[in-house]
Design an enzyme around this catalytic site. Structure first.
Site, PDB file in Angstrom:
ATOM      1  N   LYS A  12       0.841  -1.200   0.000  1.00  0.00           N
ATOM      2  CA  LYS A  12       0.000   0.000   0.000  1.00  0.00           C
ATOM      3  C   LYS A  12       0.879   1.254   0.000  1.00  0.00           C
ATOM      4  O   LYS A  12       0.599   2.213  -0.714  1.00  0.00           O
ATOM      5  CB  LYS A  12      -0.890   0.031   1.249  1.00  0.00           C
ATOM      6  N   ASP A  76      -8.293   2.067   4.132  1.00  0.00           N
ATOM      7  CA  ASP A  76      -8.933   0.789   4.436  1.00  0.00           C
ATOM      8  C   ASP A  76      -9.596   0.333   3.145  1.00  0.00           C
ATOM      9  O   ASP A  76     -10.310   1.099   2.501  1.00  0.00           O
ATOM     10  CB  ASP A  76      -9.942   0.910   5.577  1.00  0.00           C
ATOM     11  N   SER A  77      -9.317  -0.886   2.778  1.00  0.00           N
ATOM     12  CA  SER A  77      -9.752  -1.319   1.450  1.00  0.00           C
ATOM     13  C   SER A  77     -10.044  -2.805   1.433  1.00  0.00           C
ATOM     14  O   SER A  77      -9.702  -3.526   2.373  1.00  0.00           O
ATOM     15  CB  SER A  77      -8.662  -0.977   0.430  1.00  0.00           C
ATOM     16  N   GLY A 159      -2.313  -9.062  -2.398  1.00  0.00           N
ATOM     17  CA  GLY A 159      -3.689  -9.407  -2.042  1.00  0.00           C
ATOM     18  C   GLY A 159      -4.404 -10.192  -3.130  1.00  0.00           C
ATOM     19  O   GLY A 159      -3.899 -11.193  -3.640  1.00  0.00           O
ATOM     20  N   TYR A 160      -5.575  -9.719  -3.493  1.00  0.00           N
ATOM     21  CA  TYR A 160      -6.420 -10.418  -4.471  1.00  0.00           C
ATOM     22  C   TYR A 160      -6.107 -10.010  -5.913  1.00  0.00           C
ATOM     23  O   TYR A 160      -6.856 -10.369  -6.826  1.00  0.00           O
ATOM     24  CB  TYR A 160      -7.901 -10.153  -4.155  1.00  0.00           C
ATOM     25  N   LYS A 181      -2.342  -0.291 -13.328  1.00  0.00           N
ATOM     26  CA  LYS A 181      -3.151  -0.502 -12.106  1.00  0.00           C
ATOM     27  C   LYS A 181      -3.274   0.825 -11.342  1.00  0.00           C
ATOM     28  O   LYS A 181      -4.350   1.190 -10.879  1.00  0.00           O
ATOM     29  CB  LYS A 181      -2.539  -1.581 -11.197  1.00  0.00           C
ATOM     30  N   ARG A 187      -7.847   2.417  -5.386  1.00  0.00           N
ATOM     31  CA  ARG A 187      -6.947   3.289  -4.600  1.00  0.00           C
ATOM     32  C   ARG A 187      -6.626   4.566  -5.383  1.00  0.00           C
ATOM     33  O   ARG A 187      -6.556   5.661  -4.828  1.00  0.00           O
ATOM     34  CB  ARG A 187      -5.678   2.488  -4.266  1.00  0.00           C
TER      35      ARG A 187
END
Ligand code: IMP
Length: 208
Positions: A12, A76-77, A159-160, A181, A187
């Protein structure tokens, strides 16, 4: 101006810095010193006990502002899968258990979607950013829709990312060049709004 990112997630931190560089003009970007929790090793773990992304983000940003005395931004995501009624959502980081790895979380998601056809695998990646500086508290949101594919693809991101193909693209977040991305992600959309706010906020402050 010093800003502390209220996260220990290196991915992040890296993305937030790269995205802010896209949206802020170079002069403004160079005035920012972007720190994160690793610069304050004495900061304790902050429990994410909110019921929404916004509650969690605000809590993290407030605590970090109080502990460091500096402006703070928290992210927060997570991913909301329609077939799973919005799960894992705020539990994305710990879907397969408290200390679950990305691999375990991805496995669990794929298991729960086993046999579900592609048209029913719709999902939304959501990011809520909270900015707290002691006088101002602001929330910025971004969302990107797409689908959860059947098998992980790609080595980038975190992550995913290997499971998510955003609408209008063929590649997963993990297969895309970082720069792509960072221009289309949940984000990115939240940080674009934050960058607009910061520009106006600093212009106003510089006047006085
Ligand atoms: P948080 O630290 O509680 O906000 O948890 C965020 C979790 O959501 C991460 O650990 C990932 O599992 C997931 N997530 C959030 N943003 C992304 C992203 O950009 N790509 C992939 N997974 C993400």
């Amino acid at each position: 101006m010093k800003i502390v990112l209220a996260t220990r997630n290196k991915h992040k931190v890296e993305e937030i810095k790269q995205i802010l560089e896209i949206y802020l003009d170079p002069n403004l970007y160079s005035q920012l010193e972007i720190l994160d929790i690793s610069n304050f090793p004495w900061v304790p773990e902050i429990e994410e006990d909110g019921k929404t992304f916004a509650e969690n983000a605000l809590k993290k940003a407030r605590v970090i502002h109080e502990l460091t005395g500096l402006c703070s931004i928290a992210d927060d995501s997570g991913i909301e899968v329609d077939f799973l009624n919005g799960e894992p959502g705020i539990y994305s980081a710990r879907y397969a258990g408290e200390r679950a790895t990305d691999y375990e979380n991805n496995e669990k998601l794929l298991r729960l979607l086993d046999g579900v056809p592609i048209e029913k695998r719709t999902a939304t990646f959501r990011c809520v950013l909270a900015y707290v500086d002691g006088r101002v508290e602001k929330i910025f949101e971004g969302a990107t829709k797409g689908k959860v594919i059947f098998e992980p693809r790609g080595m980038g991101g975190f992550g995913y990312d290997p499971l998510f193909v955003p609408d209008g693209y063929e590649l997963t977040y993990a297969e895309m060049p970082k720069d792509l991305k960072n221009r289309i992600s949940h984000r990115s959309k939240a940080l674009q709004k934050f960058a607009e706010f910061l520009r106006a906020h600093l212009e106003y402050k510089n006047k006085f």
